[in-house]
Design an enzyme around this catalytic site. Sequence first.
Site, PDB file in Angstrom:
ATOM      1  N   GLU A 250       0.808  -1.225   0.000  1.00  0.00           N
ATOM      2  CA  GLU A 250       0.000   0.000   0.000  1.00  0.00           C
ATOM      3  C   GLU A 250       0.835   1.266   0.000  1.00  0.00           C
ATOM      4  OE1 GLU A 250      -1.041  -2.737   1.368  1.00  0.00           O
ATOM      5  OE2 GLU A 250      -3.034  -2.937   0.526  1.00  0.00           O
TER       6      GLU A 250
ATOM      7  N   HIS B 218     -12.881  -4.079   7.978  1.00  0.00           N
ATOM      8  CA  HIS B 218     -13.269  -4.007   6.559  1.00  0.00           C
ATOM      9  C   HIS B 218     -14.582  -3.254   6.370  1.00  0.00           C
ATOM     10  CE1 HIS B 218     -10.291  -7.212   6.257  1.00  0.00           C
ATOM     11  NE2 HIS B 218     -10.391  -7.232   4.960  1.00  0.00           N
TER      12      HIS B 218
HETATM   13  C1  LIG Z   1      -2.904  -4.279   3.883  1.00  0.00           C
HETATM   14  C2  LIG Z   1      -3.848  -5.154   3.156  1.00  0.00           C
HETATM   15  N1  LIG Z   1      -3.963  -5.036   1.821  1.00  0.00           N
HETATM   16  C3  LIG Z   1      -4.841  -5.788   1.149  1.00  0.00           C
HETATM   17  C4  LIG Z   1      -5.631  -6.701   1.782  1.00  0.00           C
HETATM   18  C5  LIG Z   1      -6.651  -7.518   1.003  1.00  0.00           C
HETATM   19  N2  LIG Z   1      -6.262  -8.921   0.975  1.00  0.00           N
HETATM   20  C6  LIG Z   1      -6.750  -9.805   1.866  1.00  0.00           C
HETATM   21  S1  LIG Z   1      -6.091 -11.312   1.694  1.00  0.00           S
HETATM   22  C7  LIG Z   1      -5.157 -10.819   0.382  1.00  0.00           C
HETATM   23  C8  LIG Z   1      -4.236 -11.780  -0.289  1.00  0.00           C
HETATM   24  C9  LIG Z   1      -3.288 -12.347   0.681  1.00  0.00           C
HETATM   25  O1  LIG Z   1      -2.489 -13.318   0.103  1.00  0.00           O
HETATM   26  P1  LIG Z   1      -1.536 -14.174   1.008  1.00  0.00           P
HETATM   27  O2  LIG Z   1      -0.827 -13.305   1.970  1.00  0.00           O
HETATM   28  O3  LIG Z   1      -0.683 -14.984   0.094  1.00  0.00           O
HETATM   29  O4  LIG Z   1      -2.495 -15.118   1.843  1.00  0.00           O
HETATM   30  P2  LIG Z   1      -3.485 -16.212   1.271  1.00  0.00           P
HETATM   31  O5  LIG Z   1      -4.799 -15.547   1.145  1.00  0.00           O
HETATM   32  O6  LIG Z   1      -2.931 -16.714   0.010  1.00  0.00           O
HETATM   33  O7  LIG Z   1      -3.524 -17.268   2.315  1.00  0.00           O
HETATM   34  C10 LIG Z   1      -5.364  -9.475   0.111  1.00  0.00           C
HETATM   35  C11 LIG Z   1      -4.725  -8.741  -0.984  1.00  0.00           C
HETATM   36  C12 LIG Z   1      -5.497  -6.782   3.178  1.00  0.00           C
HETATM   37  N3  LIG Z   1      -6.253  -7.601   3.897  1.00  0.00           N
HETATM   38  N4  LIG Z   1      -4.606  -6.012   3.833  1.00  0.00           N
END
Ligand SMILES: Cc1ncc(C[n+]2csc(CCOP(=O)(O)OP(=O)(O)O)c2C)c(N)n1
Lengths: 334, 334, 329, 329
Positions: free
Chosen positions: B60, B129
């Site tokens: 971000e 959220h």
């Molecule tokens: C700071 C932030 N940016 C964006 C998000 C939205 N978001 C939630 S889960 C996710 C993907 C996360 O991927 P990963 O860390 O690989 O975990 P996975 O879901 O694959 O287990 C995103 C972009 C968030 N929760 N927090």
Amino acid sequence: MGVMTYAEAARLSLEQEMDRDPRVWALGEDLGPEGGVAGQYRGLQQKFGPERILDTPISESMIMGSAVGAAICGTRPVVELRYADFGFCAADEIVNQAAKIRYMLGGQVRAPLVIRQSVGMRNGMAAQHSQNNEALWVHVPGLVVIAPGTPADTHGLLKAAIRCDDPVVFLEHKELWATSGEVDPQAGPLPIGVARLVRPGADATLVTWSSTLGRALEAADALAQSGISLEVVDLRTLWPWDRDTVFASVRKTGRLVVAHESVRVGGFGAELVAEVAQTMFPALKAAPVRVASPRAPVPYAKPLEDMCRVSADMIAAAVREMLPADPSGPLAGT
Amino acid sequence: MGVMTYAEAARLSLEQEMDRDPRVWALGEDLGPEGGVAGQYRGLQQKFGPERILDTPISESMIMGSAVGAAICGTRPVVELRYADFGFCAADEIVNQAAKIRYMLGGQVRAPLVIRQSVGMRNGMAAQHSQNNEALWVHVPGLVVIAPGTPADTHGLLKAAIRCDDPVVFLEHKELWATSGEVDPQAGPLPIGVARLVRPGADATLVTWSSTLGRALEAADALAQSGISLEVVDLRTLWPWDRDTVFASVRKTGRLVVAHESVRVGGFGAELVAEVAQTMFPALKAAPVRVASPRAPVPYAKPLEDMCRVSADMIAAAVREMLPADPSGPLAGT
Amino acid sequence: MTDKALPTTARVLEMHRMMCTIREFDEQAGQALDSGLARGSVHQYVGEEAIATGVCANLAATDYIASYHRGHGHSIAKGVDPVGMAKELLGRTGGVCGGKGGSMHIADFSRGMLGANGVVPDGVSLAVGAAQAVKLLRQDRIVAAFFGDGALNRGPLFEALNWARVYQLPLLFICEDNLYSATQRTGAVTAGPGGVARAQSFDIVTETVDGNDVLAVDAAAARLTARIRDGGGPAYLYATTYRWYGHLAFDKGLYRDPAEVKSWRERDCIARIEAWLIGRGVDKAALAATREAVKRAIDAAYEAARAAPFPDKHHAFTDVQDIGGPAWA
Amino acid sequence: MTDKALPTTARVLEMHRMMCTIREFDEQAGQALDSGLARGSVHQYVGEEAIATGVCANLAATDYIASYHRGHGHSIAKGVDPVGMAKELLGRTGGVCGGKGGSMHIADFSRGMLGANGVVPDGVSLAVGAAQAVKLLRQDRIVAAFFGDGALNRGPLFEALNWARVYQLPLLFICEDNLYSATQRTGAVTAGPGGVARAQSFDIVTETVDGNDVLAVDAAAARLTARIRDGGGPAYLYATTYRWYGHLAFDKGLYRDPAEVKSWRERDCIARIEAWLIGRGVDKAALAATREAVKRAIDAAYEAARAAPFPDKHHAFTDVQDIGGPAWA
Ligand SMILES: Cc1ncc(C[n+]2csc(CCOP(=O)(O)OP(=O)(O)O)c2C)c(N)n1
Ligand SMILES: Cc1ncc(C[n+]2csc(CCOP(=O)(O)OP(=O)(O)O)c2C)c(N)n1
Ligand SMILES: [Mg+2]
Ligand SMILES: [Mg+2]
């Protein structure tokens, strides 16, 4: 009693709390060698060691985020964020973690921590080192917000903040660091949420906090010369603010002026005026007024910076304007 | 004219602006494969390529910070910050860089960029959220703040935001993504800073924006059944807000209610009430009132979440309360 | 398994049961969302169970863990009661957070589970602080912080790595690399060799394991946690895996190649450990019995959740803050 | 110098003049603060001049740079007029930012100088975006981002490294390691081998140089900028140096060992290049003449600044924003 500066009062307060409770510790940049940007930590690392006065890397997210983790695991961190402007570098950790964790987790844990931020203008610090951000924190559920205006209040309220079981944003004003006042070094914590009626008056109520208090008192002096009696309330705690004291004063005077250094638009003064307008409408003899900074970043050059300051003159003028046309006539009861 | 959803209107608007101006591009997480969390970017990467619809890492600070750099160097970025809650992860870059860079640098450069954030509650998204953060952005000098409440406004105001030479915070409501309305696909930008008088009325003025508009119109319907005529103003632009429209309405009705989903304490409603109270005091027939969320994080369970929502009933009740005791009697001119 | 003795059958059976429990819980979590009983964001851990299981098998009840949005598996593996979790998921009284948190905030301090988290990767930041508290209070605990591959590119994660090493905190970082961050192939936006190299650049000890091999995870976690308990400072475990379902329970995962999904399903961590156990002489029927027992327990958990009342409305305004809470205003 | 031909004497004389100009400007900046003519935060670059000089000697007028709080040297090296800078420092009309920015915001877009910055290390973030704009607009430019060792531990710097490499941006990172971040010895809070290893973990090409040797900086910058111009993606230059004075102009730097300060002063980058030039046959008197000319020019710059009027008050409210600016409310 003794005379000490705002910075010394803060230092003493933290020292006393650290003596009292071994779970209290502080973290932030440059706390050790010189004792913080204003000497507000001077000598504490030497006394308490580098673990309890922790010098950190420039990692605002981790300074704040780790403090939340440490707070929910049995310690009581005092977070030094240096200038309030850098508080925005840790806004996520403050808003999304510190403020809400007790609630989100259904009350199974508390986050007893203090978030210290130096606010305000001082001598050409310009747009990225002069901001006041109290309005943001007041808007965030879960936070207590304190902004002391005198050394004694700093001393007493920092103690209260450290003993508070919920997160407290503690806003210290850069222009106040070097100012002096009477402090009882043995004094305990002051109550959170209680304003100080600094100067009683009859014609209008002036509510303010932090460094603007000084300007308000100057304005009150000037107005007194014209026979206008201004009641000055130092809010000290911005959330929860002392409705009883403010309402009682407005009930008496029928007139409200709020003065603060931060930007007027969306500033905390709006909340006070809106709340008074909603709750005390019949008691108001005149439109409630805000005196605050224009919606502009803080400029560097002195004559420009001065344009963003709230002066005693501006406060006095606002009060005069809301009074009936003949200020020499009797005002009580109008 | 055609009927489309709020998300489709946003998508169309961006597509048209990207067709029109090759300097316009967008960046954020997950824009390409599925076209954003609500399909508001659907198909655009396929059409404009992966450079102009840039899929970014979860970074971000860099999403926002690099957009500022790209904006001052000749492009016009549209920044997707996903949920407004994550806007706090980029608060420094928004407040300390985007908003102030034109000013700090003496006007030698502009930062024409749009900061899109999805705000608000939807179906159990809970404390991290569901936030509304408009009050913060309104308080920050240098930012324009827009919060459309209908598909047509989204279409027209996103165009205006993209063409604006200063940074614009563009707040889209999660609960509105799937709602439909008439949109003229050929329509140009709507003017920034102009409210929409959605429903004329005589007895009280209701100022609102974003998803609360729907609740306000329901309230107006319900009140009409009791012979109470509510004027409903959709602010659309929160900064600068349309003083002319609001003041004219309050001058006519003498009563102001502001309704918004965000937390009441320190919310943007405070600014509106404070400004009306200060400027229009003699025109007010009753205390101005805010109807908004309590100062609590947004809980998960439905019955708890509902406690944090502003309902049509609450709005209607607030209006009834500010009217004289006998609502069946003639109100005009009271 | 790369070294030393193999684990006892009893230990592996225990891990098998744990993995089945996690899977069953999250299969039903998806159904709960589909049927409207759960709401908001539900991220299923199905396919990744071996990591939480293998790591938590090396943690004591008093140790702490912090998790992220995909947190059900970590909670169960750390001993959180699935009944309290199911109630939380359905927003009911008796939920571990009283229905206030939901899936993304499940936490249970009585089990050392400091919480899932809705912001990537803020759980890691909290874990860093927890480890600092452990150190300050001279406690005999370690902390484990789970995060996804998507977190690898957010600044706070680097601050955490640096911080943990500078202060030599008792902290195990566990990166669960399931190749995707939401709809994005993480590799496409991750420069260089990735998380392990990054951790090493902070002089943090790392191990890489097949995250679908619970024995490998268990062994690596055993080595790293022992090192941490010995005062060796932070360590980093990198585990590759795959989520079977979409990012969120309602995401159909259409951005993924079905062949990729298929190939990973064939590497199912549960099937694999069952084959291993059978090779060790465990009866197939015993494994089926475990699965059935687990199913009954999780059925009962969701059943209890469905039967539980919603929280009383006034709880919306409790536990905000003692002074200045909503009642105050 | 590690490779190829030595630079021409003319080039080195030019760099010598530049270093003297920067030093003189910042010596007088400190005096301006002491005497109350300047205000706020003034961070002097004295001692570090070789880095800005050597890097910017390899940049075209159209290239961009972004800087940080200690930014005077970079500005001058990129061609910003010291008169406009001195006026800015004194908050006068004709200052490069009209007196609105002060020391920490000096910028001049006509010279490709995108600005100093008051937040560590946000200038780097802006530089990343500038490089992205260059790429999007298919321009023939590169971007150089300067930052201090203290910035090595802030998350956004890592996001920047990853981002620049993922999108292969035309960006040169320059870490000026002067051992301290404010009163803190950076090494004490920096894990592992430091910035170079970190950059390498993102697969970014790095070079390490003695930042007090302008010829070494020049040569390394030549190699790296050539690589970037050839489309090789981002590169990272790590230069060790030392600031002679306190962190801020009024800081006496008492947290540093006087012996350390002394040893670094003995490695003065200007004395060193003068010795080199004399070895090449340049006349001592010519060097003295340069120093005097520079002194006169900088005297004149500050003199012009002192003579310039303060900005008109109404400028406090211009250039906030076109719609919704202070006049509006
Ligand atoms: C700071 C932030 N940016 C964006 C998000 C939205 N978001 C939630 S889960 C996710 C993907 C996360 O991927 P990963 O860390 O690989 O975990 P996975 O879901 O694959 O287990 C995103 C972009 C968030 N929760 N927090
Ligand atoms: C985000 C942020 N945190 C803290 C500061 C306060 N601060 C200003 S300069 C500085 C030290 C920077 O050290 P370094 O990056 O090494 O640069 P140097 O001053 O040594 O040239 C600090 C902590 C800041 N400006 N921004
Ligand atoms: Mg992933
Ligand atoms: Mg440094």
